[in-house]
Design a protein around this motif. Structure first.
Motif, PDB file in Angstrom:
ATOM      1  N   PHE A   1      47.137  32.357  34.724  1.00  0.00           N
ATOM      2  CA  PHE A   1      47.120  32.953  36.052  1.00  0.00           C
ATOM      3  C   PHE A   1      47.121  34.476  35.931  1.00  0.00           C
ATOM      4  N   TRP A   2      46.401  35.109  36.847  1.00  0.00           N
ATOM      5  CA  TRP A   2      46.247  36.559  36.832  1.00  0.00           C
ATOM      6  C   TRP A   2      46.512  37.149  38.210  1.00  0.00           C
ATOM      7  N   GLY A   3      47.060  38.359  38.198  1.00  0.00           N
ATOM      8  CA  GLY A   3      47.170  39.108  39.437  1.00  0.00           C
ATOM      9  C   GLY A   3      45.853  39.799  39.751  1.00  0.00           C
ATOM     10  N   GLN A   4      45.829  40.476  40.888  1.00  0.00           N
ATOM     11  CA  GLN A   4      44.588  41.116  41.327  1.00  0.00           C
ATOM     12  C   GLN A   4      44.381  42.486  40.688  1.00  0.00           C
ATOM     13  N   GLY A   5      45.422  42.998  40.056  1.00  0.00           N
ATOM     14  CA  GLY A   5      45.320  44.289  39.378  1.00  0.00           C
ATOM     15  C   GLY A   5      45.753  45.439  40.261  1.00  0.00           C
ATOM     16  N   ILE A   6      46.197  46.514  39.612  1.00  0.00           N
ATOM     17  CA  ILE A   6      46.624  47.702  40.329  1.00  0.00           C
ATOM     18  C   ILE A   6      46.192  48.937  39.557  1.00  0.00           C
ATOM     19  N   GLN A   7      45.747  49.953  40.289  1.00  0.00           N
ATOM     20  CA  GLN A   7      45.203  51.150  39.662  1.00  0.00           C
ATOM     21  C   GLN A   7      46.313  52.078  39.207  1.00  0.00           C
TER      22      GLN A   7
END
Length: 124
Positions: free
Chosen positions: A113-119
């Protein structure tokens, strides 16, 4: 099933710090190992750090060089990545991920499972 949401990213000057958080929902979080990855524009996603289900074992990419620290709080269903002494080359989208293996894992293929990411952007 584990749903992951990252927070804490943003713009920081070189030498500064940020703490990324990854909040997880789902009953399997406490038995999952967790990892942080990053992906810069035009580059492949790369491993940053991983932590075992208990938090007792951690593993870091060589480039971290003690600048980053991964930790977790199973009571809060949250994993953290403390970023210190940031450099412009640390600029990337940072992702958290969960693995059913329970131990620190480097390969993206072993995460379920993965998160959507953050800059994270580090200015010089």
């Amino acid at each position: 099933q584990v749903h992951l949401v990252e927070s804490g990213g943003g713009l920081v000057q070189a030498g500064g710090s940020l703490r990324l958080s990854c909040a997880a929902s789902g009953r399997t979080f406490s038995s999952s190992s967790m990892g942080w990855f990053r992906q810069a524009p035009g580059k492949e996603r790369e491993f940053v750090a991983s932590i075992s289900w208990s938090g007792e074992r951690t593993y870091y990419a060589a480039f971290v060089k003690s600048r980053f620290t991964i930790s977790r709080d199973n009571a809060k269903n949250t994993v953290y990545l403390q970023l210190n002494s940031l450099k412009p080359e640390d600029t990337a989208v940072y992702y958290c991920a969960a693995s059913g293996l329970g131990r620190p894992v480097v390969s993206t293929l072993r995460y379920d499972f993965w998160g959507q990411g953050i800059q994270v952007t580090v200015s010089s």
